[in-house]
Motif scaffolding. Structure first.
Motif, PDB file in Angstrom:
ATOM      1  N   LEU A  10       3.396  10.740   7.480  1.00 55.37           N
ATOM      2  CA  LEU A  10       3.638   9.382   6.988  1.00 55.37           C
ATOM      3  C   LEU A  10       2.408   8.506   7.180  1.00 55.37           C
ATOM      4  CD1 LEU A  10       7.275   8.909   8.289  1.00 55.37           C
ATOM      5  CD2 LEU A  10       6.562   9.264   5.915  1.00 55.37           C
ATOM      6  N   ALA A  11       1.746   8.657   8.327  1.00 60.82           N
ATOM      7  CA  ALA A  11       0.523   7.895   8.583  1.00 60.82           C
ATOM      8  C   ALA A  11      -0.570   8.305   7.594  1.00 60.82           C
ATOM      9  CB  ALA A  11       0.061   8.110  10.020  1.00 60.82           C
ATOM     10  N   TRP A  12      -0.672   9.602   7.308  1.00 58.45           N
ATOM     11  CA  TRP A  12      -1.642  10.074   6.314  1.00 58.45           C
ATOM     12  C   TRP A  12      -1.367   9.428   4.962  1.00 58.45           C
ATOM     13  CZ3 TRP A  12      -0.420  12.600   1.790  1.00 58.45           C
ATOM     14  CH2 TRP A  12      -1.517  12.993   1.014  1.00 58.45           C
ATOM     15  N   LEU A  13      -0.084   9.432   4.545  1.00 56.28           N
ATOM     16  CA  LEU A  13       0.286   8.846   3.261  1.00 56.28           C
ATOM     17  C   LEU A  13      -0.084   7.368   3.215  1.00 56.28           C
ATOM     18  CD1 LEU A  13       1.618   9.050   0.485  1.00 56.28           C
ATOM     19  CD2 LEU A  13       3.829   8.675   1.608  1.00 56.28           C
ATOM     20  N   ALA A  14       0.155   6.655   4.308  1.00 62.33           N
ATOM     21  CA  ALA A  14      -0.162   5.221   4.354  1.00 62.33           C
ATOM     22  C   ALA A  14      -1.655   4.955   4.213  1.00 62.33           C
ATOM     23  CB  ALA A  14       0.353   4.623   5.661  1.00 62.33           C
ATOM     24  N   GLY A  15      -2.476   5.939   4.516  1.00 59.43           N
ATOM     25  CA  GLY A  15      -3.917   5.775   4.410  1.00 59.43           C
ATOM     26  C   GLY A  15      -4.514   6.225   3.095  1.00 59.43           C
ATOM     27  N   THR A  16      -3.693   6.740   2.176  1.00 61.90           N
ATOM     28  CA  THR A  16      -4.223   7.206   0.891  1.00 61.90           C
ATOM     29  C   THR A  16      -4.594   6.024   0.001  1.00 61.90           C
ATOM     30  OG1 THR A  16      -2.044   7.308  -0.156  1.00 61.90           O
ATOM     31  CG2 THR A  16      -2.830   9.319   0.975  1.00 61.90           C
ATOM     32  N   SER A  17      -5.432   6.294  -0.975  1.00 53.84           N
ATOM     33  CA  SER A  17      -5.860   5.220  -1.886  1.00 53.84           C
ATOM     34  C   SER A  17      -4.683   4.662  -2.683  1.00 53.84           C
ATOM     35  CB  SER A  17      -6.967   5.717  -2.815  1.00 53.84           C
ATOM     36  OG  SER A  17      -6.518   6.801  -3.591  1.00 53.84           O
ATOM     37  N   VAL A  18      -3.733   5.514  -3.029  1.00 50.38           N
ATOM     38  CA  VAL A  18      -2.553   5.030  -3.761  1.00 50.38           C
ATOM     39  C   VAL A  18      -1.781   4.035  -2.895  1.00 50.38           C
ATOM     40  CG1 VAL A  18      -0.313   5.705  -4.704  1.00 50.38           C
ATOM     41  CG2 VAL A  18      -2.332   7.064  -5.223  1.00 50.38           C
ATOM     42  N   SER A  19      -1.543   4.393  -1.646  1.00 55.46           N
ATOM     43  CA  SER A  19      -0.809   3.514  -0.739  1.00 55.46           C
ATOM     44  C   SER A  19      -1.548   2.195  -0.521  1.00 55.46           C
ATOM     45  CB  SER A  19      -0.592   4.224   0.599  1.00 55.46           C
ATOM     46  OG  SER A  19       0.097   3.385   1.497  1.00 55.46           O
ATOM     47  N   ILE A  20      -2.836   2.284  -0.296  1.00 55.19           N
ATOM     48  CA  ILE A  20      -3.632   1.075  -0.072  1.00 55.19           C
ATOM     49  C   ILE A  20      -3.607   0.181  -1.307  1.00 55.19           C
ATOM     50  CG2 ILE A  20      -5.980   0.223   0.350  1.00 55.19           C
ATOM     51  CD1 ILE A  20      -6.321   2.823   2.119  1.00 55.19           C
ATOM     52  N   THR A  21      -3.740   0.785  -2.480  1.00 56.15           N
ATOM     53  CA  THR A  21      -3.679   0.015  -3.726  1.00 56.15           C
ATOM     54  C   THR A  21      -2.316  -0.654  -3.887  1.00 56.15           C
ATOM     55  OG1 THR A  21      -5.282   1.456  -4.791  1.00 56.15           O
ATOM     56  CG2 THR A  21      -3.855   0.154  -6.247  1.00 56.15           C
ATOM     57  N   MET A  22      -1.250   0.070  -3.587  1.00 53.85           N
ATOM     58  CA  MET A  22       0.096  -0.501  -3.702  1.00 53.85           C
ATOM     59  C   MET A  22       0.271  -1.712  -2.773  1.00 53.85           C
ATOM     60  SD  MET A  22       1.941   0.863  -6.037  1.00 53.85           S
ATOM     61  CE  MET A  22       3.561   0.304  -5.534  1.00 53.85           C
ATOM     62  N   ARG A  23      -0.401  -1.692  -1.631  1.00 49.05           N
ATOM     63  CA  ARG A  23      -0.283  -2.804  -0.672  1.00 49.05           C
ATOM     64  C   ARG A  23      -1.234  -3.955  -0.966  1.00 49.05           C
ATOM     65  NH1 ARG A  23      -0.240   1.454   2.931  1.00 49.05           N
ATOM     66  NH2 ARG A  23      -2.385   1.026   3.567  1.00 49.05           N
ATOM     67  N   THR A  24      -2.386  -3.669  -1.565  1.00 46.43           N
ATOM     68  CA  THR A  24      -3.416  -4.699  -1.655  1.00 46.43           C
ATOM     69  C   THR A  24      -3.634  -5.268  -3.058  1.00 46.43           C
ATOM     70  OG1 THR A  24      -5.164  -3.029  -1.902  1.00 46.43           O
ATOM     71  CG2 THR A  24      -4.644  -3.766   0.343  1.00 46.43           C
ATOM     72  N   ALA A  25      -3.417  -4.491  -4.092  1.00 43.96           N
ATOM     73  CA  ALA A  25      -3.612  -5.009  -5.454  1.00 43.96           C
ATOM     74  C   ALA A  25      -2.509  -6.014  -5.762  1.00 43.96           C
ATOM     75  CB  ALA A  25      -3.617  -3.869  -6.466  1.00 43.96           C
ATOM     76  N   ALA A  26      -2.893  -7.168  -6.214  1.00 44.18           N
ATOM     77  CA  ALA A  26      -1.950  -8.282  -6.386  1.00 44.18           C
ATOM     78  C   ALA A  26      -0.726  -7.916  -7.223  1.00 44.18           C
ATOM     79  CB  ALA A  26      -2.670  -9.482  -7.001  1.00 44.18           C
ATOM     80  N   TRP A  27      -0.919  -7.151  -8.288  1.00 46.42           N
ATOM     81  CA  TRP A  27       0.176  -6.883  -9.206  1.00 46.42           C
ATOM     82  C   TRP A  27       0.744  -5.471  -9.096  1.00 46.42           C
ATOM     83  CZ3 TRP A  27       2.797 -10.512 -11.563  1.00 46.42           C
ATOM     84  CH2 TRP A  27       2.203 -11.769 -11.693  1.00 46.42           C
ATOM     85  N   ALA A  28       0.143  -4.616  -8.307  1.00 46.09           N
ATOM     86  CA  ALA A  28       0.594  -3.223  -8.264  1.00 46.09           C
ATOM     87  C   ALA A  28       2.047  -3.106  -7.807  1.00 46.09           C
ATOM     88  CB  ALA A  28      -0.318  -2.387  -7.357  1.00 46.09           C
ATOM     89  N   TYR A  29       2.355  -3.626  -6.646  1.00 42.17           N
ATOM     90  CA  TYR A  29       3.716  -3.482  -6.129  1.00 42.17           C
ATOM     91  C   TYR A  29       4.748  -4.172  -7.025  1.00 42.17           C
ATOM     92  CZ  TYR A  29       7.316  -2.633  -2.646  1.00 42.17           C
ATOM     93  OH  TYR A  29       8.447  -2.182  -1.999  1.00 42.17           O
TER      94      TYR A  29
END
Length: 164
Positions: A10-29
């Motif tokens: 789970l920690a690995w998944l949270a560090g992937t680029s997809v996860s980071i993008t989902m958390r940080t890109a304004a419109w992704a989530y």
């Protein structure tokens, strides 16, 4: 995965680029969430309309024909719901894996799937006998009522995710 391997995964998944993008890109989530909710609306709407017919509403509509029509919509919407749900999960995998509403939601989805499978393997095999004008057998009505309750539970758990 279970046990000690799950938190690392789970920690690995949270560090992937997809996860980071989902958390940080304004419109992704928000965009993915809209896709998930729209797809889920079509999926649950199709299922509930079919279940209501099995429960006796609109008996003039043939059950098998309605099922064929609505199944296409349910399957197509699943192609939106699953990838969108996985993306939403990727944004907060550790938190969601420990959220009781999320875990219950997954359990209810699995139960709804088993219920649908049993419905198609058992009472739906005799649909020709109750396709029009006749009430569905008790096992079919029970499966339809359970389906509606399970999907309402899934929706409820989805809404509770933000509060638990």
């Amino acid at each position: 995965m279970a046990g000690a391997g799950a938190p690392g995964w789970l920690a690995w998944l949270a560090g992937t680029s997809v996860s980071i993008t989902m958390r940080t890109a304004a419109w992704a989530y928000p965009v993915v969430e809209i896709v998930h909710i729209a797809g889920f609306s079509v999926l649950v709407g199709s299922v509930v309309l079919f279940d209501l017919r099995v429960l006796g509403w609109a008996r003039a509509l043939p059950v098998a024909e309605l099922g064929r029509h609505l199944l296409r919509w349910a399957l197509a919407s699943t192609l939106l719901v699953i990838p969108a749900g996985l993306l939403l999960f990727s944004a907060h995998p550790v938190e969601l894996a420990n959220n009781p509403a999320f875990l219950l939601k997954l359990g209810l989805i699995a139960a709804a799937g088993v219920n649908a499978l049993l419905f198609h393997l058992l009472p739906y095999r005799t649909v020709a006998a109750w396709d029009r004008e006749r009430p569905a057998p008790p096992a079919a009505r029970l499966g339809a009522a359970l389906s509606i309750l399970l999907w309402l539970g899934v929706i409820t758990c989805g809404r509770l995710l933000a509060y638990l």
